[in-house]
Design a protein around this motif. Structure first.
Motif, short mmCIF file in Angstrom:
data_model
loop_
_atom_site.label_atom_id
_atom_site.label_comp_id
_atom_site.label_asym_id
_atom_site.label_seq_id
_atom_site.Cartn_x
_atom_site.Cartn_y
_atom_site.Cartn_z
N SER A 1 -2.95 5.82 -1.38
CA SER A 1 -4.27 5.16 -1.49
C SER A 1 -4.27 4.01 -2.50
N SER A 2 -3.11 3.72 -3.09
CA SER A 2 -3.06 2.66 -4.10
C SER A 2 -2.45 1.39 -3.53
N THR B 1 0.84 -1.19 0.00
CA THR B 1 0.00 0.00 0.00
C THR B 1 0.88 1.24 0.00
N HIS C 1 -0.46 -2.20 -4.69
CA HIS C 1 0.28 -2.90 -5.73
C HIS C 1 0.53 -4.33 -5.27
#
Length: 307
Positions: free
Chosen positions: A288-289, A285, A291
């Protein structure tokens, strides 16, 4: 309380440990843990009355160690230091038999039951094939096991070992620690051993004595580990000061591997990242994304893209 330390200041010319209050009972295994130079060996030498306390008292069976003779200390405590003088012309059997001679004049021969006990200990320590091998021809690991065998044959109620597993591989570490725990539980011995590895405590020790910043914290293993979370963190090696670790949620082994990987490869602040292992996928994290990475190699490539 078979071994009790009461309001003790421990050190040489200056205090290394202040106001130590702790104890261990017969039948218990204690792990003494702390970084190099914090006073672990000095504490052991104080218990052996090789170093005088700066303040306070140490008791064995309610008797102050100040009032023990050297022979009485040897009858109460068997000790193995991390470095010992090696009598090169002795065999493994000779060295382990030495533990019996505190009970006899040196020129006496051992009794039949003594020799049988020595043979049993050699077998327990997986040293049978080296029974008649000269100490100078042993590996460091087997030599350490032989010195531990000598301490066991001494039949003292207390056995203290300074870094006993330093030169041992995993198989021999387990043999030694299982043997020590078996001695504690089946023969009501008090075992105290020092180590750098807190993970040994979780499997083999009942109590921890944790030396940190001039104080000694003692108690049940699980309590001390949870109260001092730095013991659980994968921070055994700090190889660069610029690295700021991220939050890592994973089993201890994976956590340590990821920590080492990131520290080796990045000299920057990674505290904005959060890693969570949902086996076999790592969720990373960043703001806010999220992967996803399937390998450590992918993790390194991804982190390199973050500025």
């Amino acid at each position: 309380m078979h071994l009790k330390i009461q309001q003790a200041d421990i050190g040489y010319n200056k205090t290394l440990l202040s106001n130590v209050d702790t104890h261990l009972n017969l039948g218990e295994v204690g792990l003494l843990i702390g970084n190099n130079g914090v006073g672990k060996t000095t504490l052991i030498k104080s218990i052996l009355h090789q170093i005088n306390l700066l303040k306070g008292d140490i008791f064995i069976k309610d008797k102050n160690i100040k009032h023990f003779s050297v022979k009485e200390i040897a009858e109460q405590i068997a000790v193995v230091f991390s470095t010992s003088l090696v009598p090169h012309n002795y065999t493994v059997e000779d060295l382990i038999s030495l533990g019996k001679y505190i009970y006899y004049p040196f020129y006496f021969e051992l009794k039949k039951e003594d020799r049988e006990e020595v043979s049993h200990i050699i077998e327990e320590l997986d040293l049978s094939q080296y029974k008649h091998t000269l100490l100078k021809n042993l590996s460091d690991g087997n030599l350490q096991k032989a010195f531990i065998g000598r301490a066991i044959t001494q039949n003292a109620p207390i056995i203290i070992l300074d870094e006993p597993t330093t030169h041992l591989d995993e198989k021999n570490k387990i043999i030694i620690l299982k043997t020590l725990r078996k001695l504690a539980k089946e023969q009501n011995k008090l075992i105290l051993f020092s180590s750098h590895d807190w993970r040994l405590a979780k499997e083999f020790a009942d109590k921890i004595w944790y030396v940190k910043q001039g104080a000694l914290y003692s108690g049940i293993v699980e309590d001390i580990l949870l109260q001092h979370t730095e013991l659980l963190n994968p921070t055994l090696f700090e190889i660069n000061e610029e690295f700021v670790p991220p939050k890592i949620t994973a089993p201890d082994t994976h956590k340590e591997m990821l920590y080492s990987l990131l520290q080796k490869n990045f000299q920057k602040d990674l505290s904005a990242l959060q890693f969570e292992l949902r086996d076999p996928i790592w969720l990373i994290t960043h703001h806010s994304s999220i992967h996803l990475c399937e390998s450590f190699e992918e993790i390194v490539k991804f982190v390199k893209t973050i500025h």
